[in-house]
Motif scaffolding. Structure first.
Motif, PDB file in Angstrom:
ATOM      1  N   ASN A 133     -34.796  78.723 -52.499  1.00  0.00           N
ATOM      2  CA  ASN A 133     -35.275  79.658 -53.523  1.00  0.00           C
ATOM      3  C   ASN A 133     -36.388  79.072 -54.382  1.00  0.00           C
ATOM      4  O   ASN A 133     -37.079  79.800 -55.099  1.00  0.00           O
ATOM      5  N   ASN A 134     -36.540  77.741 -54.330  1.00  0.00           N
ATOM      6  CA  ASN A 134     -37.586  77.109 -55.125  1.00  0.00           C
ATOM      7  C   ASN A 134     -38.980  77.307 -54.516  1.00  0.00           C
ATOM      8  O   ASN A 134     -39.988  77.112 -55.214  1.00  0.00           O
ATOM      9  N   TYR A 135     -39.038  77.652 -53.248  1.00  0.00           N
ATOM     10  CA  TYR A 135     -40.334  77.886 -52.615  1.00  0.00           C
ATOM     11  C   TYR A 135     -40.996  79.127 -53.223  1.00  0.00           C
ATOM     12  O   TYR A 135     -40.326  80.127 -53.500  1.00  0.00           O
ATOM     13  N   PHE A 136     -42.294  79.075 -53.405  1.00  0.00           N
ATOM     14  CA  PHE A 136     -43.028  80.232 -53.920  1.00  0.00           C
ATOM     15  C   PHE A 136     -44.173  80.573 -52.969  1.00  0.00           C
ATOM     16  O   PHE A 136     -44.780  79.690 -52.349  1.00  0.00           O
ATOM     17  N   SER A 137     -44.440  81.867 -52.858  1.00  0.00           N
ATOM     18  CA  SER A 137     -45.503  82.343 -51.974  1.00  0.00           C
ATOM     19  C   SER A 137     -46.857  81.906 -52.506  1.00  0.00           C
ATOM     20  O   SER A 137     -47.156  82.054 -53.695  1.00  0.00           O
ATOM     21  N   TYR A 138     -47.695  81.366 -51.615  1.00  0.00           N
ATOM     22  CA  TYR A 138     -49.000  80.847 -52.035  1.00  0.00           C
ATOM     23  C   TYR A 138     -50.155  81.556 -51.324  1.00  0.00           C
ATOM     24  O   TYR A 138     -51.115  81.959 -51.968  1.00  0.00           O
ATOM     25  N   SER A 139     -50.075  81.681 -49.998  1.00  0.00           N
ATOM     26  CA  SER A 139     -51.179  82.271 -49.238  1.00  0.00           C
ATOM     27  C   SER A 139     -50.649  83.004 -48.019  1.00  0.00           C
ATOM     28  O   SER A 139     -49.509  82.783 -47.585  1.00  0.00           O
ATOM     29  N   ASP A 140     -51.494  83.871 -47.475  1.00  0.00           N
ATOM     30  CA  ASP A 140     -51.218  84.553 -46.205  1.00  0.00           C
ATOM     31  C   ASP A 140     -52.151  83.982 -45.146  1.00  0.00           C
ATOM     32  O   ASP A 140     -53.343  83.791 -45.399  1.00  0.00           O
TER      33      ASP A 140
END
Length: 312
Positions: A133-140
């Motif tokens: 859950n600590n991961y955050f979306s950065y790029s596609d």
């Protein structure tokens, strides 16, 4: 017609030179010729615009992704080389902004070279894992392989760690090699092209100035009056309704981030300009008022091309 008849009566006298039946026949033939000449003059614009939009949709970014040839991304990258990939920064979980080259604005594209090798290395060093859950979306990341397959990956970061989610299978991959992860993260964070406010302001001012010059030249050449702005009450009402619909469409496009897609921009501008041309033609074709809208459309096309090339 009336002024011409008055002049003719002064020269030749007021005695009728044509019978009533002949006058009606002449007027009928003139009206019929006007209808025939205007009937096919501008529908070609509509047909051309519709065909262009359909063509853009068919070759656009909605092409189906073929995932039947591989079970995981790791297996695919081990057997196929990466032909090209595009990256678009995106912190939203429910949207995907990367796509084919030239179809999405604000993305960076890379073809076969050091960058594709960095991505291939990161994917080869990945394993299927559970997403923390600590991961955050950065790029596609939109990736095309040599065999024509396309995959859509959402890139996640957390404390120097790198992960990907396959948008089609919803499988999470974690890059286990720290060197491979850090090398690709450094590439992602590299800014190659920053659009400054000054550059965008200069572009808009130049576009408005060119549009003003073109409108002035067209009005002078064809003696198109600027005032009154509206021919009649119906013209004013129709223009007002069109502007309201255009404003509502702008709000809708901004809410859904549709202006990130080239085809959406082209479609919006084409429909807006075409509607303006048809309104001006319907109400002011005698004064050739629609020539101004046609000139604006002709100027708009190269400006859009320049904008897309600059952003892509």
């Amino acid at each position: 017609m009336t002024s011409f008849k008055d002049k003719l009566d002064k020269e030749l006298g007021e005695a009728p030179r044509f019978s009533r039946q002949l006058q009606e026949r002449i007027l009928q033939n003139v009206n019929q010729q006007n209808k025939q000449s205007s009937r096919w003059q501008y529908p070609t614009i509509i047909i051309g615009t519709v065909v262009t939009l359909l063509f853009l949709i068919l070759i656009g970014p909605w092409k189906q992704v073929d995932t039947a040839k591989h079970a995981t991304i790791v297996e695919l990258v081990q057997h196929e080389d990466i032909k090209q990939f595009n990256i678009a920064q995106n912190w939203k979980e429910d949207t995907f902004r990367a796509g084919r080259t030239g179809w999405n604005l604000g993305q960076k594209g890379y073809k076969e070279g050091m960058e594709t090798k960095l991505l291939a290395n990161a994917l080869q060093k990945s394993v299927v894992s559970q997403k923390d859950n600590n991961y955050f979306s950065y790029s596609d990341v939109w990736v095309e392989f040599d065999n024509g397959q396309v995959v859509q990956l959402k890139m996640y970061l957390y404390d120097g760690q790198l992960g990907f989610i396959d948008q089609h299978t919803n499988i999470f991959y974690k890059v286990k090699d720290d060197n491979a992860a850090s090398a690709f993260i450094a590439l992602m964070q590299k800014r190659e092209k920053d659009i400054s406010f000054g550059e965008m302001f200069t572009f808009l001012v130049t576009a408005l100035f060119l549009g003003w010059l073109l409108e002035k030249a067209i009005r002078k050449k064809y003696s198109i009056p600027k005032e009154p702005k509206y021919i009649n009450r119906s013209h004013q009402r129709t223009t007002f309704i069109f502007k309201c619909l255009q404003t509502a469409a702008l709000i809708l496009f901004n809410i859904n981030d549709w202006f990130l897609y080239t085809v959406a921009i082209c479609g919006f501008l084409a429909i807006s300009t075409l509607s303006s041309i048809m309104i001006e033609y319907y109400y002011g074709r005698e004064e050739k008022r629609h020539y101004v809208s046609i000139g604006s459309f002709i100027l708009l096309v190269p400006l859009i091309i320049v904008l897309i090339i600059y952003f892509s």
